[in-house]
Design a protein around this motif. Structure first.
Motif, PDB file in Angstrom:
ATOM      1  N   TYR A 115     -17.177   7.986   9.672  1.00  0.00           N
ATOM      2  CA  TYR A 115     -16.210   6.928  10.057  1.00  0.00           C
ATOM      3  C   TYR A 115     -15.032   7.517  10.995  1.00  0.00           C
ATOM      4  N   GLU A 133       0.935  -1.324  -0.170  1.00  0.00           N
ATOM      5  CA  GLU A 133       0.100   0.037  -0.118  1.00  0.00           C
ATOM      6  C   GLU A 133       0.742   1.417   0.031  1.00  0.00           C
ATOM      7  N   ASN A 180      -4.897   6.735   9.674  1.00  0.00           N
ATOM      8  CA  ASN A 180      -3.768   6.947  10.487  1.00  0.00           C
ATOM      9  C   ASN A 180      -2.572   8.159   9.627  1.00  0.00           C
ATOM     10  N   GLU A 236     -12.937  -3.515   0.660  1.00  0.00           N
ATOM     11  CA  GLU A 236     -13.327  -3.603   2.274  1.00  0.00           C
ATOM     12  C   GLU A 236     -12.986  -4.862   3.019  1.00  0.00           C
ATOM     13  N   GLY A 237     -12.927  -4.560   4.276  1.00  0.00           N
ATOM     14  CA  GLY A 237     -12.485  -5.290   5.227  1.00  0.00           C
ATOM     15  C   GLY A 237     -10.924  -5.783   5.522  1.00  0.00           C
ATOM     16  N   LYS A 238     -10.295  -5.047   4.718  1.00  0.00           N
ATOM     17  CA  LYS A 238      -8.741  -5.273   4.680  1.00  0.00           C
ATOM     18  C   LYS A 238      -7.813  -4.248   5.628  1.00  0.00           C
ATOM     19  N   GLY A 239      -8.950  -3.307   6.251  1.00  0.00           N
ATOM     20  CA  GLY A 239      -8.208  -2.243   7.350  1.00  0.00           C
ATOM     21  C   GLY A 239      -7.609  -1.041   6.568  1.00  0.00           C
ATOM     22  N   TYR A 240      -8.071  -0.768   5.258  1.00  0.00           N
ATOM     23  CA  TYR A 240      -7.553   0.206   4.379  1.00  0.00           C
ATOM     24  C   TYR A 240      -8.295   1.558   5.051  1.00  0.00           C
ATOM     25  N   LYS A 292      -8.468   2.201   8.159  1.00  0.00           N
ATOM     26  CA  LYS A 292      -7.760   2.542   9.297  1.00  0.00           C
ATOM     27  C   LYS A 292      -6.409   3.204   8.651  1.00  0.00           C
ATOM     28  N   LEU A 293      -5.810   2.612   7.675  1.00  0.00           N
ATOM     29  CA  LEU A 293      -4.467   3.197   7.016  1.00  0.00           C
ATOM     30  C   LEU A 293      -4.856   4.617   6.773  1.00  0.00           C
ATOM     31  N   GLN A 333     -14.556   6.810  15.122  1.00  0.00           N
ATOM     32  CA  GLN A 333     -13.381   6.460  15.489  1.00  0.00           C
ATOM     33  C   GLN A 333     -12.900   7.580  16.718  1.00  0.00           C
TER      34      GLN A 333
END
Length: 99
Positions: A77, A2, A58, A48-52, A54-55, A81
């Motif tokens: 979203y 990524e 961050n 979806e569902g791969k934590g992207y 959240k990346l 958080q």
């Protein structure tokens, strides 16, 4: 692998996420008067569902801290958080005071 990058033009733009040289997600942002407003987070359905998301979050937080900005989380979203983990974001969370 990524890759994340911030792309701004006239204080509006995106935080972009690339996977295998294809854009897989983004956050729509603007910066004005020391405030970074995040409007929308989007990850392509195939990722979806791969934590992207959240990346992307961050990278948003890292960018805000490096540039001494406060984040106004209009994006559902990001706002969820921030509410779920306020201790992680207290230093950069712009919260308008009720007067």
């Amino acid at each position: 692998m990524e890759q994340l990058k911030v792309k701004l033009e006239n204080n509006r733009g995106e935080i972009q996420l690339f996977v295998a040289d294809r854009q897989a997600g983004k956050m729509e942002i603007s910066i004005y008067n020391g405030r970074l407003t995040v409007y929308h987070t989007e990850v392509d359905p195939e990722h979806e569902g791969k934590g992207y998301a959240k990346l992307l979050l961050n990278k948003l937080v890292e960018y805000a801290r490096e540039n001494h900005l406060k984040i106004a989380p209009l994006c559902p979203y990001v706002h969820s958080q921030f509410k779920r983990h306020p201790e992680l974001y207290q230093d950069i969370w712009y919260q308008q005071e009720n007067k």
